[in-house]
Each structure stands twice: as structure tokens, then as C-alpha cells.
Design a protein around this motif. Sequence first.
Motif, mmCIF file in Angstrom:
data_model
loop_
_atom_site.group_PDB
_atom_site.id
_atom_site.type_symbol
_atom_site.label_atom_id
_atom_site.label_comp_id
_atom_site.label_asym_id
_atom_site.label_seq_id
_atom_site.Cartn_x
_atom_site.Cartn_y
_atom_site.Cartn_z
ATOM 1 N N UNK A 79 -0.261 3.904 19.091
ATOM 2 C CA UNK A 79 -1.615 3.446 18.766
ATOM 3 C C UNK A 79 -2.288 4.373 17.750
ATOM 4 N N UNK A 80 -2.099 5.685 17.939
ATOM 5 C CA UNK A 80 -2.671 6.652 16.995
ATOM 6 C C UNK A 80 -2.071 6.450 15.602
ATOM 7 N N UNK A 81 -0.756 6.263 15.559
ATOM 8 C CA UNK A 81 -0.099 6.043 14.265
ATOM 9 C C UNK A 81 -0.528 4.732 13.631
ATOM 10 N N UNK A 82 -0.706 3.692 14.452
ATOM 11 C CA UNK A 82 -1.155 2.401 13.925
ATOM 12 C C UNK A 82 -2.552 2.523 13.312
ATOM 13 N N UNK A 83 -3.400 3.311 13.915
ATOM 14 C CA UNK A 83 -4.739 3.544 13.359
ATOM 15 C C UNK A 83 -4.628 4.147 11.962
ATOM 16 N N UNK A 84 -3.727 5.105 11.804
ATOM 17 C CA UNK A 84 -3.545 5.750 10.497
ATOM 18 C C UNK A 84 -2.962 4.761 9.494
ATOM 19 N N UNK A 85 -1.981 3.964 9.915
ATOM 20 C CA UNK A 85 -1.379 2.963 9.030
ATOM 21 C C UNK A 85 -2.417 1.950 8.548
ATOM 22 N N UNK A 112 -5.996 0.047 3.972
ATOM 23 C CA UNK A 112 -7.316 -0.457 3.611
ATOM 24 C C UNK A 112 -7.873 -1.463 4.598
ATOM 25 N N UNK A 113 -7.441 -1.385 5.856
ATOM 26 C CA UNK A 113 -7.866 -2.352 6.869
ATOM 27 C C UNK A 113 -8.782 -1.726 7.921
ATOM 28 N N UNK A 114 -9.543 -0.730 7.488
ATOM 29 C CA UNK A 114 -10.396 -0.011 8.435
ATOM 30 C C UNK A 114 -11.510 -0.894 8.999
ATOM 31 N N UNK A 115 -11.882 -1.943 8.303
ATOM 32 C CA UNK A 115 -12.944 -2.838 8.763
ATOM 33 C C UNK A 115 -12.399 -4.121 9.409
ATOM 34 N N UNK A 116 -11.101 -4.162 9.625
ATOM 35 C CA UNK A 116 -10.481 -5.360 10.196
ATOM 36 C C UNK A 116 -10.613 -5.389 11.725
ATOM 37 N N UNK A 117 -10.412 -6.594 12.289
ATOM 38 C CA UNK A 117 -10.425 -6.730 13.744
ATOM 39 C C UNK A 117 -9.262 -5.968 14.376
ATOM 40 N N UNK A 118 -8.145 -5.915 13.644
ATOM 41 C CA UNK A 118 -6.972 -5.193 14.151
ATOM 42 C C UNK A 118 -7.293 -3.722 14.359
ATOM 43 N N UNK A 119 -8.069 -3.146 13.454
ATOM 44 C CA UNK A 119 -8.456 -1.738 13.555
ATOM 45 C C UNK A 119 -9.336 -1.514 14.777
ATOM 46 N N UNK A 120 -10.270 -2.448 15.022
ATOM 47 C CA UNK A 120 -11.168 -2.335 16.176
ATOM 48 C C UNK A 120 -10.402 -2.487 17.485
ATOM 49 N N UNK A 121 -9.529 -3.488 17.550
ATOM 50 C CA UNK A 121 -8.729 -3.710 18.766
ATOM 51 C C UNK A 121 -7.836 -2.511 19.045
ATOM 52 N N UNK A 122 -7.257 -1.967 17.984
ATOM 53 C CA UNK A 122 -6.410 -0.781 18.145
ATOM 54 C C UNK A 122 -7.227 0.411 18.646
ATOM 55 N N UNK A 172 0.814 -1.212 0.000
ATOM 56 C CA UNK A 172 0.000 0.000 0.000
ATOM 57 C C UNK A 172 0.849 1.264 0.000
ATOM 58 N N UNK A 173 2.099 1.159 0.458
ATOM 59 C CA UNK A 173 2.975 2.340 0.555
ATOM 60 C C UNK A 173 3.225 2.956 -0.819
#
Length: 232
Positions: free
Chosen positions: A140-146, A151-161, A18-19
Motif C-alpha cells: 500500500x505504501x509503495x502504491x501510494x508512491x507509484x 500524477x494521480x494524487x487527486x484520483x479516487x484510487x489515491x484516496x482509497x489507497x 510516466x516511468x
Amino acid sequence: MANVYDLTQLISTFNFRSYNGLSKTQRIDWNNRGVSTLHAIFTSIVSLYFVFWSDLFSDHDFAGSIILRSSPLSTFALGISVGYFISDLGMICWLYPSLGGVEYIVHHSLSGIALAYSMFTGEGQLYTFMVLISEVTTPEINMRWYLDMAGLKRSNAYLINGFAIFVAWLVARILLFVYIFYHVYLHHAQVMQMHAVGFLLVLCVPMVLAIMNLMWFGKIIKGLMKTLAKRQ
């Protein structure tokens, strides 16, 4: 800082698909967040050490005011943070408003001034490190942006973060600041021994940052509720 920026760019180019699809400004933001994450990890660990484990600012182990104490190591650590905030502020102003609006300029300017004063005078280093503990929320804030850029805004990782941001922000940027104000109240006689400039910084900078933290916390709660609502 430049070496970390270049290293982030090199690693991201070959390891994150994605980069390469990002715009020039987004790639600069991506690399810049790599620097801020590394600084946040370093300064959070150092700050936690000085505030909770080091004897330097203990009320019992040394004579004299804890507000006026410093050491070569504590001053060196603050110097690194001063350099980071100056460089990051420069990036924000250079690409304004792509990397952040007025609130980021205010935040970095106040932080840089307070850090530089504490580093050069040795005054108020305890409170400076207390405030710097709040940098624990930056990864955590930066991980949310990454995750968003990947394109992982709907992933479990995004929710946990998102939950991690909520908890970290509540502890490190809300409850911690309540403790800072309480500590200043308990040691007001020692705070009064500071130079007028240092006294003003101790009173005003945490107060302004606390207000900004509350405003951002409201946005975090709204964002988390919005994410949860989409999953129902």
C-alpha cells in the motif's frame, strides 16, 4: 532480487508512460519498490501461515518451548527476508538520502540483525514472523508512491489507497505489536531461556520498531486528513 529488479524495469518501460519521464534516481526507486512489494507479499503470507495456521508454534501440539522452535521451511523463509533487507539497506546507503533517511537505515539494520540471529540460531522465530506480518503494509505504501509519480494524487484510487494504508497500519503495525508484547509477557519464562543476545533482541527490537511505527502512523493520519480536506 536482481532478477525482480530487472523485470520491474522491463515491464515499467513498456507499460507505464510516466516511468520514462522519471529521473535516474526515481527510476531506481521505482524498480526497488517492485522488489520490496514482491518480498512483502511473500513474507506476509508466509508469516501469517506460521503464526496463525501452522502447528509449529502451537502451544498445544508440541512439547517444549515455542520460543526455541524452528523448521527447515521457517529458516528458509527467514533467509529470503535477510537477503532482502541486506540488499535494500545497501541501496538506501548507496543513494542516501534519496531512498530514505536515517530512520530507514535504523529500521533495516535492526530488522536484518534480528532476522539473521533468528535464522542462524533458531531462537525467537515465532516473534520474528509476528513482526514480519507488518510487511503487509508495504504494498500500500509503495502504491501510494507509484500513484504520486504517475500524477494521480487527486484520483479516487489515491484516496482509497490512503484509507487502506490507515487500516493496514493500525492493525499490522500498532495493534499487532500490542499483541506481541502481551504474548512475550505470557511466555516470559520461555523467553528467559533464550541466549542473552536473543533475549535482548526480543525485548528491544519490537519496542524500537513500535515507536517508529507510532511516529509514522501520526504522519499517515496527517496525510489522510490533508487529502480529505482538499476534496471538501
